[in-house]
Design an enzyme around this catalytic site. Structure first.
Site, short mmCIF file in Angstrom:
data_model
loop_
_atom_site.label_atom_id
_atom_site.label_comp_id
_atom_site.label_asym_id
_atom_site.label_seq_id
_atom_site.Cartn_x
_atom_site.Cartn_y
_atom_site.Cartn_z
N HIS B 67 -14.26 -2.60 -3.09
CA HIS B 67 -12.81 -1.51 -3.46
C HIS B 67 -11.83 -2.96 -3.37
O HIS B 67 -10.20 -1.87 -3.77
CB HIS B 67 -12.88 -1.19 -1.71
N GLU B 70 -10.96 -3.47 -6.30
CA GLU B 70 -10.19 -2.63 -7.43
C GLU B 70 -8.31 -2.42 -6.79
O GLU B 70 -7.68 -2.09 -7.81
CB GLU B 70 -10.34 -1.08 -6.66
N HIS B 71 -8.25 -2.75 -5.75
CA HIS B 71 -6.96 -3.06 -5.40
C HIS B 71 -6.15 -3.84 -5.72
O HIS B 71 -4.62 -3.71 -7.02
CB HIS B 71 -6.69 -2.74 -3.74
N GLU B 143 -6.05 2.03 5.05
CA GLU B 143 -7.02 2.77 4.92
C GLU B 143 -8.20 3.05 5.38
O GLU B 143 -8.58 3.86 5.69
CB GLU B 143 -7.48 2.35 3.03
#
Lengths: 430, 427
Positions: B67, B70-71, B143
């Site tokens: 994840h 991905e950022h 997040e």
């Protein structure tokens, strides 16, 4: 194909959003009612009661099986709080009969319309006019559960509290879930009276989105005739579509605590609609905090790493702008100051680059062009603007947005005034 | 040489073109005259890949790194952000990571090919520095905190902990605030090289697009890639649930419940979906009895299929979680021994026929369903036929195999102060 808007009689409108591209179609029947605290509670309970059972389909199992037999048609009865009014809305989504598997001739639309009529005409009321007491009690409990569960989602709870504080004393502040005392006070007679008003005097808007054939037109017009006959002799009530909003709201700074790991910061602003252009207001919000290239995203999130989201939401129907972000409580001032700084920068048209202006316009135009990509979203958008008293012509929005200038955007920024700063402060213990 | 073929669904009259590009990339194109076109470019790499072998080296990485990666893919070497490029073309871009995939997406109503070019370039040119990795930690921390405040998040991951002993579906996709602190640029490059291999990736496009122009763009940007993706290692998994009950407390108004059934990985997804709908769907007696007896208000069902971890899940709120659980076990036993009725089976098939058809009403839904098929090794275009081919006998055989007490677990999130139960306890 163009929108076909028909006013069949005063307070009875039928709109067709023709579209042959999709396999799923949508029929919405929307009744508009005055917004009062009592009506919220009564209407919320009525929505649950008429979808709980009818004389023909006495419980949820029978209704659900009936709908499953119509190829999983969905029929949802909701009671929605708009800024100035309430809506009892029956929304149906079902397969276009062209796509039923070979040889199946079930009439999905006729089946859906029959259930709508039953819900309005034959709810679970006994010969003495009393609603099923057991169901009433259980649905009141469900409403109470849903009201209490509002705090479960910190994001939406913070928004709810913001509105309650921001618009205190006005109908905009009313909790759409009602109040505990209001729910408990609803009587069987209240339900009957509300349903009677819905049928006899509430302005009705019917929307059909899909492949509108002559056969489907005939079936829909049978439904509009039925609705028209219900109100024979009754006059449609005039519903005020403009909410009462105080012109100048004294600035409020409020902090409340909650049991959460993250704090939610909400900043509320008024926008002067009298001195600015509507399309410029939309473009302004997009540049300010509407996208991943907006001022708030690129500065509060990307440059300062204070949050995962920081965005602005503009509501044209009430002329209010909200900035929302999730962050650590100790960073509230930093984020708020940066938000103010970015707002200040946008007051000078020289600070708005051609690239960001064009990107904001393209993004908004992209959104408007995509509205027709789905019968459900098209019908929902149409009802939203129609009931909010706004224009329903998508091309008009696209044309208006494309002509917005940086000077107009700066004029909007200059008209923006802070009205509230709210923090739902996280204070969770690990 | 690329391999190009059209695959179709005779039942629905739909067609998709599947192309195996010379780079190893699989490309799917669904032509639809919708206003918006949509593209997904992604890899079979998600949060499950925490231990793998690449270039002869065994690598263990911190939770949440897929994840995190991905950022960081949105940053370019020149310091610009890929979002800027998409917005110049009028496209809305985004990305997501789950257990078994990472996907980069955009939608637009104009300038499709320039946006596609931006997407392919962005995903094939990583740029990680210690500075930009550190900066991202603050954003992802927020997040994670946002997700951890969600009761459904806690409910779900606790259920996975109760069901799975080793397969890493109980670890949150984004990791934890602590685990992401260990991520650095070198590790990100290592993961990128291990899993962003063209034979491990797919591009799925849906909209009013020209097949040849899509492939011209792919040809221009995607280079031949002979490398194969890394081999992942997963802990051994037990056949049955780890524990029957797991509970927690949060700031919620009433108890939230998730009941899961552990399903063998070889179970066919369509058979599982029909079983789930025919037994626990809202048109069936189980739900009706709970609702009419005021045991539930909010209610939802679903099936998760994450590679080797398949799970059937019923979620609800209830003042009596144990009452719901007892009924679930009793009803499951009844179905296991007596079977699903023909009426319930037919209803479930109708429901899934309609749901499959509905997916074709949106360019987003089509492209994502096609990408789903690439990830799990099925093909979306054949889904309606697969549903039609499921028999009552298959459904009942699966019911007999899985609706067993030892494969079931319940996760409860109680309101604070209502008493967290010890694991495996029974009231």
């Amino acid at each position: 194909m163009k929108i076909d808007e028909r006013t069949l009689k005063k307070g009875l409108e039928f709109t067709v959003l023709p579209n042959e591209k999709f396999k799923t179609e949508v029929l919405v029947v929307n009744f508009q009612m005055p917004k009062t605290e009592k009506n919220i509670a009564v209407g919320n309970l009525l929505a649950k009661m008429i979808s709980r059972g009818t004389k023909k389909h006495e419980n949820t199992l029978k209704i659900n099986r009936y709908l499953a037999g119509l190829y999983s048609a969905s029929l949802n009865v909701s009671h929605i709080a708009l800024p100035a009014s309430l809506c009892l809305r029956i929304s149906c989504s079902f397969l276009d009969e062209r796509y039923l598997p070979g040889g199946d001739t079930v009439s999905v639309l006729s089946g859906v319309i029959a259930l709508i009529k039953e819900m309005l005409e034959c709810p679970l009321v006994n010969d003495s006019g009393e609603w099923n007491a057991e169901y009433m009690e259980s649905e009141k409990n469900n409403l109470l559960d849903e009201l209490r569960a509002q705090k479960n989602s910190k994001d939406s709870y913070a928004m709810l509290r913001l509105n309650e504080i921001w618009y205190e004393g006005y109908s905009l502040a009313l909790n759409p879930g009602g109040t505990e005392s209001g729910i408990l006070a609803v009587t069987s007679a209240d339900l009957s009276e509300y349903l009677d008003a819905v049928k006899k005097s509430a302005p009705v808007t019917l929307v059909y989105a899909g492949n509108f054939t002559a056969e489907k037109e005939k079936k829909c017009l049978e439904l509009t005739d039925y609705l028209s006959n219900l109100r024979a002799g009754g006059k449609a009530t005039d519903i005020d579509r403009s909410p009462e909003i105080p012109d100048i709201i004294e600035f409020k700074n409020v902090t409340e605590e909650t049991d959460a790991k993250q704090s939610r910061m909400l900043l509320g602003y008024g926008v002067d609609k009298s001195k600015t252009n509507m399309y410029a207001r939309m473009v302004f919000s997009e540049i300010f905090g509407g996208s991943p290239v907006s001022r708030l995203f690129t500065n509060v999130r990307e440059r300062m790493s204070l949050c995962y989201y920081c965005q602005s939401i503009y509501r044209e129907s009430i002329g209010k702008l909200t900035v929302r972000s999730g962050l650590d409580a100790e960073n509230r001032d930093k984020a708020a100051k940066e938000t103010e700084r970015q707002l200040g920068l946008l007051c000078d048209s020289g600070n708005i680059t051609e690239t960001e202006l064009e990107a904001a316009k393209k993004s908004l135009i992209n959104n408007y062009k995509s509205i027709k990509d789905g019968n459900g979203q098209y019908a929902s958008w149409y009802l939203g603007v129609k009931l909010g008293g706004l224009d329903t012509d998508i091309d008009g929005y696209i044309g208006g947005i494309s002509e917005v200038t940086a000077v107009q955007v700066a004029d909007v920024a200059k008209s923006v005034r802070p009205e509230i700063s709210y923090l739902l402060a996280g204070a969770a213990k690990e | 040489m690329e391999d190009r073929k059209a695959v179709s669904s005779p039942l629905l009259g739909e067609q998709i073109v599947k192309i195996t590009h010379e780079s190893g990339l699989t490309v799917y194109i669904s032509k639809k005259n919708y206003q918006a076109a949509y593209a997904v470019f992604g890899t079979r790499y998600g949060s499950l890949e925490n231990s793998f072998e690449v270039d002869g080296e065994r690598v263990n990485v911190p939770h949440g790194i897929a994840h995190f990666l991905e950022h960081k893919m949105f940053e370019s070497e020149d310091g610009s952000d890929a979002f800027e490029k998409f917005s110049e073309h009028g496209a809305d871009a985004n990305a997501f990571t789950s257990f078994d995939r990472t996907a980069y997406i955009f939608s637009c109503t104009e300038n499709f090919y320039s946006s596609l070019e931006a997407l392919l370039e962005m995903v094939t040119t990583p740029h990680f520095t210690e500075q930009n990795v550190e900066k991202e930690k603050g954003i992802i921390t927020q997040e994670i905190k946002m997700c951890e405040d969600r009761s459904t998040y806690r409910l779900y991951y606790n259920l996975m902990k109760a069901l799975y002993s080793g397969y890493p579906v109980m670890i949150p996709v984004a990791g934890t605030v602590d685990s992401i602190q260990k991520i650095d640029a070198d590790l990100l490059y290592k993961c990128y090289r291990a899993f962003y291999r063209m034979s491990n990736m797919a591009l799925c496009v849906c909209g009013d697009v020209d097949e040849d122009k899509v492939m011209e763009t792919v040809d221009r940007i995607i280079k031949k890639d002979k490398e194969v993706p890394a081999i992942s290692f997963y802990p051994e998994e037990t056949e049955n649930a780890v524990t029957s009950i797991i509970s927690d407390e949060m700031d919620v108004s009433k108890p939230l419940v998730a009941i899961g059934v552990k399903i063998p990985s070889e179970a066919k997804p369509e058979t599982l979906e029909i079983l789930c709908t025919a037994v626990f769907g809202e048109s069936e007696e189980f739900y009706s009895e709970l609702y009419e007896n005021r045991l539930v208000n909010q209610y939802d069902i679903g099936c998760d299929a994450v590679r080797n971890a398949k799970t059937m899940i019923v979620e609800c709120d209830s003042d009596d979680p144990h009452g719901v659980f007892e009924r679930f076990l009793a009803f499951s036993e009844k179905i296991r021994t007596e079977g699903v009725s023909l009426e319930a089976f037919d209803r479930a098939k109708r429901i899934h026929y309609a749901e499959t058809l509905r997916k074709y009403d949106s360019s987003v839904a089509i492209a994502e369903a096609v990408f789903d098929g690439f990830i799990d090794g099925s093909d979306f275009i054949g889904q309606a036929e697969r549903y039609a081919g499921v028999t009552l006998e298959e459904v009942n055989a699966l019911a007999a195999e899985v609706l067993k007490k030892e494969k079931v677990a319940m996760s409860i999130v109680y309101p604070k102060g209502c008493g967290k139960e010890t694991e495996n306890s029974r009231k």
